[in-house]
Design a protein around this motif. Structure first.
Motif, PDB file in Angstrom:
ATOM      1  N   VAL A 135       0.864  -0.979  -0.047  1.00 29.61           N
ATOM      2  CA  VAL A 135      -0.156   0.046  -0.185  1.00 29.61           C
ATOM      3  C   VAL A 135       0.925   1.339  -0.023  1.00 29.61           C
ATOM      4  N   GLY A 136       0.553   2.145  -0.859  1.00 26.94           N
ATOM      5  CA  GLY A 136       1.132   3.548  -0.713  1.00 26.94           C
ATOM      6  C   GLY A 136       0.298   4.638  -0.863  1.00 26.94           C
ATOM      7  N   ILE A 137       0.818   5.638  -0.047  1.00 29.86           N
ATOM      8  CA  ILE A 137      -0.062   6.793   0.241  1.00 29.86           C
ATOM      9  C   ILE A 137       0.921   8.023  -0.076  1.00 29.86           C
ATOM     10  N   SER A 138       0.890   8.992  -0.834  1.00 31.20           N
ATOM     11  CA  SER A 138       1.608   9.977  -0.913  1.00 31.20           C
ATOM     12  C   SER A 138       1.059  11.385  -1.033  1.00 31.20           C
ATOM     13  N   GLY A 139       1.601  12.562  -0.533  1.00 30.05           N
ATOM     14  CA  GLY A 139       0.930  13.686  -0.418  1.00 30.05           C
ATOM     15  C   GLY A 139       1.956  14.717   0.020  1.00 30.05           C
ATOM     16  N   GLY A 140       1.338  15.889  -0.179  1.00 25.18           N
ATOM     17  CA  GLY A 140       2.383  16.863   0.242  1.00 25.18           C
ATOM     18  C   GLY A 140       3.338  17.444  -0.738  1.00 25.18           C
ATOM     19  N   ARG A 141       3.844  18.350  -0.338  1.00 30.14           N
ATOM     20  CA  ARG A 141       5.238  18.716  -1.554  1.00 30.14           C
ATOM     21  C   ARG A 141       6.069  17.700  -1.429  1.00 30.14           C
ATOM     22  N   GLY A 142       6.300  17.570  -2.764  1.00 34.16           N
ATOM     23  CA  GLY A 142       7.317  16.386  -3.478  1.00 34.16           C
ATOM     24  C   GLY A 142       6.702  15.112  -3.272  1.00 34.16           C
ATOM     25  N   GLY A 143       5.544  14.992  -3.229  1.00 35.93           N
ATOM     26  CA  GLY A 143       4.853  13.525  -3.178  1.00 35.93           C
ATOM     27  C   GLY A 143       4.335  13.228  -4.631  1.00 35.93           C
ATOM     28  N   LEU A 144       3.941  12.120  -4.737  1.00 33.65           N
ATOM     29  CA  LEU A 144       3.779  11.299  -6.158  1.00 33.65           C
ATOM     30  C   LEU A 144       2.372  11.897  -6.506  1.00 33.65           C
ATOM     31  N   ASP A 145       2.065  12.197  -7.744  1.00 33.46           N
ATOM     32  CA  ASP A 145       0.776  12.544  -8.353  1.00 33.46           C
ATOM     33  C   ASP A 145       0.082  10.959  -8.442  1.00 33.46           C
ATOM     34  N   GLU A 146      -1.247  11.100  -8.950  1.00 30.34           N
ATOM     35  CA  GLU A 146      -1.812   9.971  -9.212  1.00 30.34           C
ATOM     36  C   GLU A 146      -1.223   9.162 -10.260  1.00 30.34           C
ATOM     37  N   ALA A 147      -0.694   9.745 -11.467  1.00 30.64           N
ATOM     38  CA  ALA A 147      -0.084   9.261 -12.458  1.00 30.64           C
ATOM     39  C   ALA A 147       1.305   8.426 -12.176  1.00 30.64           C
TER      40      ALA A 147
END
Length: 100
Positions: free
Chosen positions: A56-68
């Motif tokens: 499972v991966g969750i990313s967000g915030g500055r420098g995080g992964l986008d959906e693509a």
């Protein structure tokens, strides 16, 4: 402004002995995806009813992964797992259709 969060999950369907048989990935809530899988792949998953999350991966915030980017990562994880464990990928299986 806040970056939206990107989510990805890789999961497997295992047989009655607990051996992984089919691997897949999703960007939606896993429980929702499991329900969709059961509806579309009922014939294939009949013997492999119990999905297990394996990544499972969750990313967000500055420098995080986008959906693509998250989509690319989760597909790579699923592909690597399928190759290493010699599993069938759910995306490669033709969905069961009641129409044809």
């Amino acid at each position: 402004h806040r970056q939206p969060h990107a989510f990805g999950a890789v999961y497997e369907y295992r047989d009655s002995c607990g051996t992984p048989k089919v691997v897949a990935s999703t960007s939606t809530l896993p429980e929702r995806q499991f329900a969709l899988d059961q509806r579309h792949y009922d014939q294939v998953l009949a013997k492999n009813k119990d999905p297990s999350l394996v990544w499972v991966g969750i990313s967000g915030g500055r420098g995080g992964l986008d959906e693509a980017e998250m989509t690319q990562v989760r597909r790579q994880v699923a592909d690597a797992r399928a190759e290493r464990l010699q599993l069938q990928k759910l995306g490669d299986i033709k969905p069961y259709s009641r129409h044809g």
